[in-house]
Design a protein around this motif. Structure first.
Motif, PDB file in Angstrom:
ATOM      1  N   PHE A  53     -18.984   1.336   3.834  1.00  0.00           N
ATOM      2  CA  PHE A  53     -18.192   0.327   4.476  1.00  0.00           C
ATOM      3  C   PHE A  53     -18.122   0.761   5.875  1.00  0.00           C
ATOM      4  O   PHE A  53     -18.010   1.961   6.240  1.00  0.00           O
ATOM      5  CB  PHE A  53     -16.662   0.197   3.978  1.00  0.00           C
ATOM      6  CG  PHE A  53     -16.342  -0.322   2.634  1.00  0.00           C
ATOM      7  CD1 PHE A  53     -17.242  -1.459   2.065  1.00  0.00           C
ATOM      8  CD2 PHE A  53     -15.309   0.192   1.611  1.00  0.00           C
ATOM      9  CE1 PHE A  53     -17.268  -1.870   1.035  1.00  0.00           C
ATOM     10  CE2 PHE A  53     -15.201  -0.445   0.387  1.00  0.00           C
ATOM     11  CZ  PHE A  53     -16.209  -1.618   0.234  1.00  0.00           C
ATOM     12  N   LYS A  54     -18.134  -0.306   6.876  1.00  0.00           N
ATOM     13  CA  LYS A  54     -17.934   0.091   8.142  1.00  0.00           C
ATOM     14  C   LYS A  54     -16.858  -0.204   8.926  1.00  0.00           C
ATOM     15  O   LYS A  54     -16.851   0.001  10.415  1.00  0.00           O
ATOM     16  CB  LYS A  54     -19.205  -0.560   8.819  1.00  0.00           C
ATOM     17  CG  LYS A  54     -20.795  -0.106   8.162  1.00  0.00           C
ATOM     18  CD  LYS A  54     -20.969   1.265   8.321  1.00  0.00           C
ATOM     19  CE  LYS A  54     -22.295   1.772   8.010  1.00  0.00           C
ATOM     20  NZ  LYS A  54     -22.452   3.233   7.986  1.00  0.00           N
ATOM     21  N   SER A  55     -15.884  -0.998   8.308  1.00  0.00           N
ATOM     22  CA  SER A  55     -14.530  -1.376   8.857  1.00  0.00           C
ATOM     23  C   SER A  55     -13.446  -1.478   7.948  1.00  0.00           C
ATOM     24  O   SER A  55     -13.898  -1.619   6.738  1.00  0.00           O
ATOM     25  CB  SER A  55     -14.768  -2.832   9.474  1.00  0.00           C
ATOM     26  OG  SER A  55     -15.162  -3.741   8.594  1.00  0.00           O
ATOM     27  N   MET A  56     -12.454  -1.125   8.325  1.00  0.00           N
ATOM     28  CA  MET A  56     -10.975  -1.222   7.547  1.00  0.00           C
ATOM     29  C   MET A  56     -10.042  -1.723   8.244  1.00  0.00           C
ATOM     30  O   MET A  56      -9.894  -1.395   9.463  1.00  0.00           O
ATOM     31  CB  MET A  56     -10.961   0.066   6.826  1.00  0.00           C
ATOM     32  CG  MET A  56     -10.512   1.348   7.798  1.00  0.00           C
ATOM     33  SD  MET A  56     -10.098   2.585   7.071  1.00  0.00           S
ATOM     34  CE  MET A  56      -9.254   3.856   8.312  1.00  0.00           C
ATOM     35  N   MET A  57      -9.010  -2.266   7.778  1.00  0.00           N
ATOM     36  CA  MET A  57      -7.555  -2.740   8.160  1.00  0.00           C
ATOM     37  C   MET A  57      -6.977  -1.705   7.242  1.00  0.00           C
ATOM     38  O   MET A  57      -6.947  -1.347   6.138  1.00  0.00           O
ATOM     39  CB  MET A  57      -7.483  -4.161   7.933  1.00  0.00           C
ATOM     40  CG  MET A  57      -6.216  -4.565   8.457  1.00  0.00           C
ATOM     41  SD  MET A  57      -5.364  -5.971   8.161  1.00  0.00           S
ATOM     42  CE  MET A  57      -4.082  -5.488   7.296  1.00  0.00           C
ATOM     43  N   ILE A  58      -5.903  -1.116   8.128  1.00  0.00           N
ATOM     44  CA  ILE A  58      -5.005  -0.345   7.509  1.00  0.00           C
ATOM     45  C   ILE A  58      -3.759  -0.288   8.358  1.00  0.00           C
ATOM     46  O   ILE A  58      -3.436  -0.537   9.317  1.00  0.00           O
ATOM     47  CB  ILE A  58      -5.620   1.183   7.626  1.00  0.00           C
ATOM     48  CG1 ILE A  58      -4.836   2.185   6.663  1.00  0.00           C
ATOM     49  CG2 ILE A  58      -5.838   1.553   9.130  1.00  0.00           C
ATOM     50  CD1 ILE A  58      -5.661   3.493   6.580  1.00  0.00           C
ATOM     51  N   TYR A  59      -2.597   0.213   7.510  1.00  0.00           N
ATOM     52  CA  TYR A  59      -1.218   0.167   7.912  1.00  0.00           C
ATOM     53  C   TYR A  59      -1.003   1.418   8.632  1.00  0.00           C
ATOM     54  O   TYR A  59      -1.315   2.374   8.172  1.00  0.00           O
ATOM     55  CB  TYR A  59      -0.314  -0.132   6.754  1.00  0.00           C
ATOM     56  CG  TYR A  59      -0.025   0.811   5.861  1.00  0.00           C
ATOM     57  CD1 TYR A  59       0.768   1.831   5.941  1.00  0.00           C
ATOM     58  CD2 TYR A  59      -1.104   0.680   4.924  1.00  0.00           C
ATOM     59  CE1 TYR A  59       0.798   2.786   4.819  1.00  0.00           C
ATOM     60  CE2 TYR A  59      -0.963   1.803   3.556  1.00  0.00           C
ATOM     61  CZ  TYR A  59       0.257   2.611   3.679  1.00  0.00           C
ATOM     62  OH  TYR A  59       0.029   3.760   2.652  1.00  0.00           O
ATOM     63  N   VAL A  60       0.025   1.422   9.588  1.00  0.00           N
ATOM     64  CA  VAL A  60       0.539   2.657  10.063  1.00  0.00           C
ATOM     65  C   VAL A  60       1.704   3.119   9.095  1.00  0.00           C
ATOM     66  O   VAL A  60       2.712   2.242   9.071  1.00  0.00           O
ATOM     67  CB  VAL A  60       0.675   2.745  11.808  1.00  0.00           C
ATOM     68  CG1 VAL A  60       1.795   3.898  12.035  1.00  0.00           C
ATOM     69  CG2 VAL A  60      -0.226   2.276  12.454  1.00  0.00           C
ATOM     70  N   PRO A  61       1.581   4.453   8.699  1.00  0.00           N
ATOM     71  CA  PRO A  61       2.927   4.683   7.599  1.00  0.00           C
ATOM     72  C   PRO A  61       4.306   4.708   8.358  1.00  0.00           C
ATOM     73  O   PRO A  61       4.470   4.927   9.418  1.00  0.00           O
ATOM     74  CB  PRO A  61       2.419   6.054   7.371  1.00  0.00           C
ATOM     75  CG  PRO A  61       1.772   6.592   8.470  1.00  0.00           C
ATOM     76  CD  PRO A  61       1.086   5.393   8.983  1.00  0.00           C
ATOM     77  N   PHE A  62       5.125   4.213   7.661  1.00  0.00           N
ATOM     78  CA  PHE A  62       6.644   4.111   7.902  1.00  0.00           C
ATOM     79  C   PHE A  62       7.523   4.771   7.015  1.00  0.00           C
ATOM     80  O   PHE A  62       7.214   4.477   5.796  1.00  0.00           O
ATOM     81  CB  PHE A  62       6.775   2.566   8.311  1.00  0.00           C
ATOM     82  CG  PHE A  62       8.235   2.343   8.888  1.00  0.00           C
ATOM     83  CD1 PHE A  62       8.795   2.642  10.054  1.00  0.00           C
ATOM     84  CD2 PHE A  62       9.146   1.447   8.092  1.00  0.00           C
ATOM     85  CE1 PHE A  62      10.041   2.503  10.440  1.00  0.00           C
ATOM     86  CE2 PHE A  62      10.518   1.090   8.724  1.00  0.00           C
ATOM     87  CZ  PHE A  62      10.644   1.837   9.861  1.00  0.00           C
ATOM     88  N   ARG A  63       8.273   5.489   7.292  1.00  0.00           N
ATOM     89  CA  ARG A  63       9.558   6.244   6.397  1.00  0.00           C
ATOM     90  C   ARG A  63       8.466   6.834   5.284  1.00  0.00           C
ATOM     91  O   ARG A  63       7.839   7.726   5.732  1.00  0.00           O
ATOM     92  CB  ARG A  63      10.345   5.097   5.882  1.00  0.00           C
ATOM     93  CG  ARG A  63      11.151   4.488   6.686  1.00  0.00           C
ATOM     94  CD  ARG A  63      12.271   3.479   6.248  1.00  0.00           C
ATOM     95  NE  ARG A  63      13.266   3.112   7.301  1.00  0.00           N
ATOM     96  CZ  ARG A  63      13.863   2.074   7.384  1.00  0.00           C
ATOM     97  NH1 ARG A  63      13.996   1.352   6.161  1.00  0.00           N
ATOM     98  NH2 ARG A  63      14.848   1.517   8.182  1.00  0.00           N
ATOM     99  N   SER A  64       8.885   6.524   4.104  1.00  0.00           N
ATOM    100  CA  SER A  64       8.418   7.440   3.048  1.00  0.00           C
ATOM    101  C   SER A  64       6.908   6.983   2.547  1.00  0.00           C
ATOM    102  O   SER A  64       6.485   7.254   1.264  1.00  0.00           O
ATOM    103  CB  SER A  64       9.148   7.618   1.798  1.00  0.00           C
ATOM    104  OG  SER A  64       9.679   6.206   1.157  1.00  0.00           O
TER     105      SER A  64
END
Length: 222
Positions: A53-64
């Motif tokens: 895989f050469k690309s990913m979408m990812i969230y920035v962590p929040f709280r726990s």
């Protein structure tokens, strides 16, 4: 039983599970969250390497939430494109941006760190190879319990209207994979017809591919 009554029961079950899993996740100590996050990010990076895989979408962590920062930093080192969503509350949609450093984030909706439109441009290329999805609970069949906003359901429809089947790998579509702690796995998540069904989930214990209930692939750091 009418469809309305079924929806009320489903909504009540979801709310109870949200409360239970929020409490369970928050009870983890900071040290436990950090270690389990590191392990899960290791499994995620191995999966990405196996499938080039050469690309990913990812969230920035929040709280726990499970901390995705080790995976993001690994991706930058490997030259993998990192795409991060920005929430638009007025219609509960998300805009995508490619980021190359943490400095390109700023507090956004709900107090979550999100791409700063003043510093980065929207991502408009082909859908990412893999989309890492946050949540409160997951099951081995690809079920996911989110936070109730429907943001990822709408994003799925916008990016890939036909991406909800288990043949995502063979068709070359984005992989939609949950990221969470092992304690967030349940036997069955209450799902409605419109809910996004994932291709799998990765926890600190390994990778569960949707539809293979008895299989867990333990993938560690190399």
């Amino acid at each position: 039983m009418s469809k309305f009554d079924e929806e009320k029961i489903s909504g009540s079950m979801k709310q109870q599970l949200r409360e239970q899993m929020t409490r369970l996740r928050s009870e983890l100590s900071q040290e436990e969250r950090s270690e389990r996050s590191r392990q899960a990010c290791g499994h995620a990076s191995e999966l990405m390497k196996q499938h080039s895989f050469k690309s990913m979408m990812i969230y920035v962590p929040f709280r726990s939430e499970l901390d995705t920062r080790p995976l993001v930093e690994w991706a930058w080192q490997e030259g993998i494109r990192v795409i991060v969503p920005r929430s638009i509350p007025k219609d509960r949609s998300m805009e995508l941006y490619e980021i190359r450093s943490w400095d390109e984030l700023a507090p956004g909706a709900y107090g979550i760190m999100e791409p700063d439109p003043k510093r980065v441009s929207k991502y408009s290329a082909i859908p990412p190879d893999v989309i890492w999805v946050p949540g409160l609970a997951f099951d081995p069949e690809g079920g996911r319990l989110g936070y109730g906003g429907g943001y990822y359901d709408r994003l799925s429809g916008a990016l890939e209207p036909d991406s909800r089947t288990e043949e995502a790998e063979e068709r070359g579509k984005s992989w939609w994979i949950g990221l969470g702690y092992e304690i967030q796995l349940v036997n069955q998540v209450p799902m409605d017809e419109h809910d996004l069904r994932l291709d799998g989930v990765i926890t600190d214990k390994g990778y569960y591919r949707a539809g293979i209930r008895s299989q867990r692939r333990d993938i560690g750091w190399n």
